[in-house]
Scaffold this motif. Structure first.
Motif, PDB file in Angstrom:
ATOM      1  N   PHE A   1      14.074  -0.519   4.720  1.00 10.37           N
ATOM      2  CA  PHE A   1      14.297  -1.559   5.721  1.00 10.37           C
ATOM      3  C   PHE A   1      13.119  -1.755   6.675  1.00 10.37           C
ATOM      4  O   PHE A   1      12.963  -2.830   7.249  1.00 10.37           O
ATOM      5  N   HIS A   2      12.276  -0.747   6.844  1.00 15.17           N
ATOM      6  CA  HIS A   2      11.178  -0.846   7.807  1.00 15.17           C
ATOM      7  C   HIS A   2       9.801  -1.043   7.160  1.00 15.17           C
ATOM      8  O   HIS A   2       8.840  -1.367   7.859  1.00 15.17           O
TER       9      HIS A   2
ATOM     10  N   THR B   1       9.514  -1.822   3.089  1.00  9.88           N
ATOM     11  CA  THR B   1       9.662  -2.687   1.912  1.00  9.88           C
ATOM     12  C   THR B   1      10.067  -4.109   2.283  1.00  9.88           C
ATOM     13  O   THR B   1       9.392  -5.076   1.902  1.00  9.88           O
ATOM     14  N   VAL B   2      11.167  -4.247   3.021  1.00  7.02           N
ATOM     15  CA  VAL B   2      11.675  -5.583   3.360  1.00  7.02           C
ATOM     16  C   VAL B   2      10.676  -6.397   4.180  1.00  7.02           C
ATOM     17  O   VAL B   2      10.392  -7.563   3.843  1.00  7.02           O
ATOM     18  N   PRO B   3      10.086  -5.846   5.263  1.00  6.33           N
ATOM     19  CA  PRO B   3       9.098  -6.634   6.030  1.00  6.33           C
ATOM     20  C   PRO B   3       7.867  -7.026   5.215  1.00  6.33           C
ATOM     21  O   PRO B   3       7.360  -8.142   5.348  1.00  6.33           O
ATOM     22  N   MET B   4       7.390  -6.126   4.364  1.00  6.77           N
ATOM     23  CA  MET B   4       6.202  -6.421   3.571  1.00  6.77           C
ATOM     24  C   MET B   4       6.471  -7.455   2.470  1.00  6.77           C
ATOM     25  O   MET B   4       5.537  -8.062   1.943  1.00  6.77           O
ATOM     26  N   LEU B   5       7.736  -7.643   2.130  1.00  6.73           N
ATOM     27  CA  LEU B   5       8.089  -8.603   1.076  1.00  6.73           C
ATOM     28  C   LEU B   5       8.498  -9.964   1.637  1.00  6.73           C
ATOM     29  O   LEU B   5       9.004 -10.810   0.892  1.00  6.73           O
ATOM     30  N   LYS B   6       8.282 -10.190   2.919  1.00  7.53           N
ATOM     31  CA  LYS B   6       8.678 -11.475   3.520  1.00  7.53           C
ATOM     32  C   LYS B   6       8.042 -12.678   2.827  1.00  7.53           C
ATOM     33  O   LYS B   6       8.723 -13.660   2.530  1.00  7.53           O
ATOM     34  N   PRO B   7       6.726 -12.677   2.553  1.00  3.12           N
ATOM     35  CA  PRO B   7       6.122 -13.830   1.858  1.00  3.12           C
ATOM     36  C   PRO B   7       6.727 -14.053   0.465  1.00  3.12           C
ATOM     37  O   PRO B   7       6.967 -15.191   0.059  1.00  3.12           O
ATOM     38  N   THR B   8       6.982 -12.951  -0.263  1.00  5.70           N
ATOM     39  CA  THR B   8       7.583 -13.044  -1.598  1.00  5.70           C
ATOM     40  C   THR B   8       8.994 -13.601  -1.513  1.00  5.70           C
ATOM     41  O   THR B   8       9.386 -14.471  -2.300  1.00  5.70           O
ATOM     42  N   THR B   9       9.766 -13.108  -0.550  1.00  2.00           N
ATOM     43  CA  THR B   9      11.149 -13.569  -0.370  1.00  2.00           C
ATOM     44  C   THR B   9      11.177 -15.045  -0.018  1.00  2.00           C
ATOM     45  O   THR B   9      12.023 -15.803  -0.515  1.00  2.00           O
ATOM     46  N   PHE B  10      10.249 -15.472   0.826  1.00  2.00           N
ATOM     47  CA  PHE B  10      10.187 -16.881   1.227  1.00  2.00           C
ATOM     48  C   PHE B  10       9.872 -17.771   0.028  1.00  2.00           C
ATOM     49  O   PHE B  10      10.481 -18.828  -0.152  1.00  2.00           O
ATOM     50  N   PHE B  11       8.939 -17.332  -0.803  1.00  2.00           N
ATOM     51  CA  PHE B  11       8.578 -18.083  -2.015  1.00  2.00           C
ATOM     52  C   PHE B  11       9.784 -18.232  -2.943  1.00  2.00           C
ATOM     53  O   PHE B  11      10.082 -19.323  -3.427  1.00  2.00           O
ATOM     54  N   ILE B  12      10.492 -17.123  -3.174  1.00  2.00           N
ATOM     55  CA  ILE B  12      11.662 -17.152  -4.047  1.00  2.00           C
ATOM     56  C   ILE B  12      12.742 -18.053  -3.465  1.00  2.00           C
ATOM     57  O   ILE B  12      13.394 -18.818  -4.182  1.00  2.00           O
TER      58      ILE B  12
ATOM     59  N   PRO C   1       0.825  -1.222   0.000  1.00  2.00           N
ATOM     60  CA  PRO C   1       0.000   0.000   0.000  1.00  2.00           C
ATOM     61  C   PRO C   1       0.855   1.267   0.000  1.00  2.00           C
ATOM     62  O   PRO C   1       1.781   1.399   0.808  1.00  2.00           O
ATOM     63  N   GLU C   2       0.554   2.185  -0.898  1.00  2.00           N
ATOM     64  CA  GLU C   2       1.300   3.441  -0.996  1.00  2.00           C
ATOM     65  C   GLU C   2       1.132   4.297   0.257  1.00  2.00           C
ATOM     66  O   GLU C   2       1.994   5.120   0.594  1.00  2.00           O
ATOM     67  N   SER C   3       0.023   4.067   0.974  1.00  2.00           N
ATOM     68  CA  SER C   3      -0.253   4.856   2.180  1.00  2.00           C
ATOM     69  C   SER C   3       0.821   4.664   3.253  1.00  2.00           C
ATOM     70  O   SER C   3       1.081   5.576   4.057  1.00  2.00           O
ATOM     71  N   LEU C   4       1.453   3.487   3.266  1.00  2.00           N
ATOM     72  CA  LEU C   4       2.515   3.230   4.246  1.00  2.00           C
ATOM     73  C   LEU C   4       3.712   4.147   4.001  1.00  2.00           C
ATOM     74  O   LEU C   4       4.291   4.702   4.939  1.00  2.00           O
ATOM     75  N   TYR C   5       4.072   4.302   2.731  1.00  2.00           N
ATOM     76  CA  TYR C   5       5.194   5.182   2.383  1.00  2.00           C
ATOM     77  C   TYR C   5       4.843   6.647   2.627  1.00  2.00           C
ATOM     78  O   TYR C   5       5.690   7.431   3.063  1.00  2.00           O
ATOM     79  N   GLU C   6       3.591   7.007   2.360  1.00  2.00           N
ATOM     80  CA  GLU C   6       3.158   8.389   2.584  1.00  2.00           C
ATOM     81  C   GLU C   6       3.201   8.734   4.068  1.00  2.00           C
ATOM     82  O   GLU C   6       3.648   9.819   4.451  1.00  2.00           O
ATOM     83  N   ALA C   7       2.765   7.790   4.904  1.00  2.00           N
ATOM     84  CA  ALA C   7       2.805   8.011   6.355  1.00  2.00           C
ATOM     85  C   ALA C   7       4.243   8.135   6.844  1.00  2.00           C
ATOM     86  O   ALA C   7       4.559   8.967   7.706  1.00  2.00           O
TER      87      ALA C   7
END
Length: 268
Positions: free
Chosen positions: A191-192, A194-205, A172-178
């Motif tokens: 690091f606070h 992008t990386v946490p929100m991509l955990k499921p994607t990283t695990f899949f890869i 969600p873009e709202s997270l970056y805006e906040a």
């Protein structure tokens, strides 16, 4: 419902389940591709435990997995973040990075075989410009393995980048805006958020990359054929040699079962 899922189940049973069962049976025999097919129990597995070449292949495969997976994930994530911005050349850059992934591994390996050529290769011609001596990339025990790793990372980088890109566009873009309102820098956002929100994607890869790494074969067979001195041989390469060079199908099937167990454990 059963009728609708029948095609998928029939294909799975015929081309996955039955071959696994047959492979398990062959691993308990001395099948040699001809008439010999005597039951030998776990003799093949006992021989594997003392087979230095196969143990070297397991070590090489594990090293290959470590050296390709983690750099690939980091580079793919950084590239995905870079091409996630709206620029004129974004589509061209994305396509250029992704093209190697849809190219045949055999074709890619042949191209890199030419790049690594000790006399006419582009890479050696380039380093000669800087006054360095030509390096026998694929014929030196110290450089052959690294050469395969570099080529493999380049080949699969585009796929992982696209998967990360899909994950980035789902944040969600709202997270970056906040975070911007709170005065967070681009580094802190990365690091606070992008990386946490991509955990499921990283695990899949990570899981799919592990399975792919343990199944590595084409580039090894074409570039080095496992050499020099078995420094680049892998589990699948050893299975191929024992089965279709030595015609020891039973022994090769035992190797395949070991690989099956390793991949199953990683997947679980």
């Amino acid at each position: 419902g059963y009728f609708m899922i029948a095609p998928a189940y029939i294909i799975y049973v015929m081309f996955v389940l039955v071959p696994i069962i047959i492979g398990l049976y062959y691993s308990l025999t001395n099948y040699n591709f001809y008439k010999t097919q005597d039951f030998v129990g776990i003799d093949n597995y006992i021989m594997l435990a003392s087979d230095k070449t196969f143990l070297r292949a397991i070590l090489n495969t594990a090293k290959y997995a470590v050296y390709t997976i983690f750099p690939n994930i980091i580079l793919a994530l950084l590239l995905a973040v870079a091409v996630n911005r709206k620029m004129r050349s974004t589509k061209f850059i994305r396509t250029s990075i992704y093209i190697p992934n849809v190219t045949s591994m055999v074709a890619v390996s042949m191209i890199w075989l030419w790049i690594y050529d000790p006399t006419l290769g582009v890479l050696n011609r380039l380093i000669k410009v800087f006054g360095m001596e030509a390096i026998p990339w694929l014929f030196n025990e110290k450089t052959a393995f690294a050469s395969i790793v570099v080529m493999s990372i380049w080949k699969s980088l585009g796929y992982n980048m696209i998967v990360f890109l899909a994950g980035l566009q789902g944040i969600p873009e709202s997270l970056y805006e906040a975070a911007t309102v709170d005065g967070a820098s681009a580094t802190r956002k990365f690091f606070h958020i992008t990386v946490p929100m991509l955990k499921p994607t990283t695990f899949f890869i990570f899981v799919t990359a592990c399975i792919g790494s343990f199944s590595v074969f084409e580039q090894v067979n074409i570039l080095t054929n496992g050499g020099p001195l078995n420094s680049t041989t892998t589990i699948v390469h050893q299975i191929y040699l024992r089965a279709f060079t030595d015609f020891r199908m039973g022994y090769a099937s035992a190797m395949a079962m070991v690989l099956f167990i390793i991949v199953a454990i990683i997947t679980l």
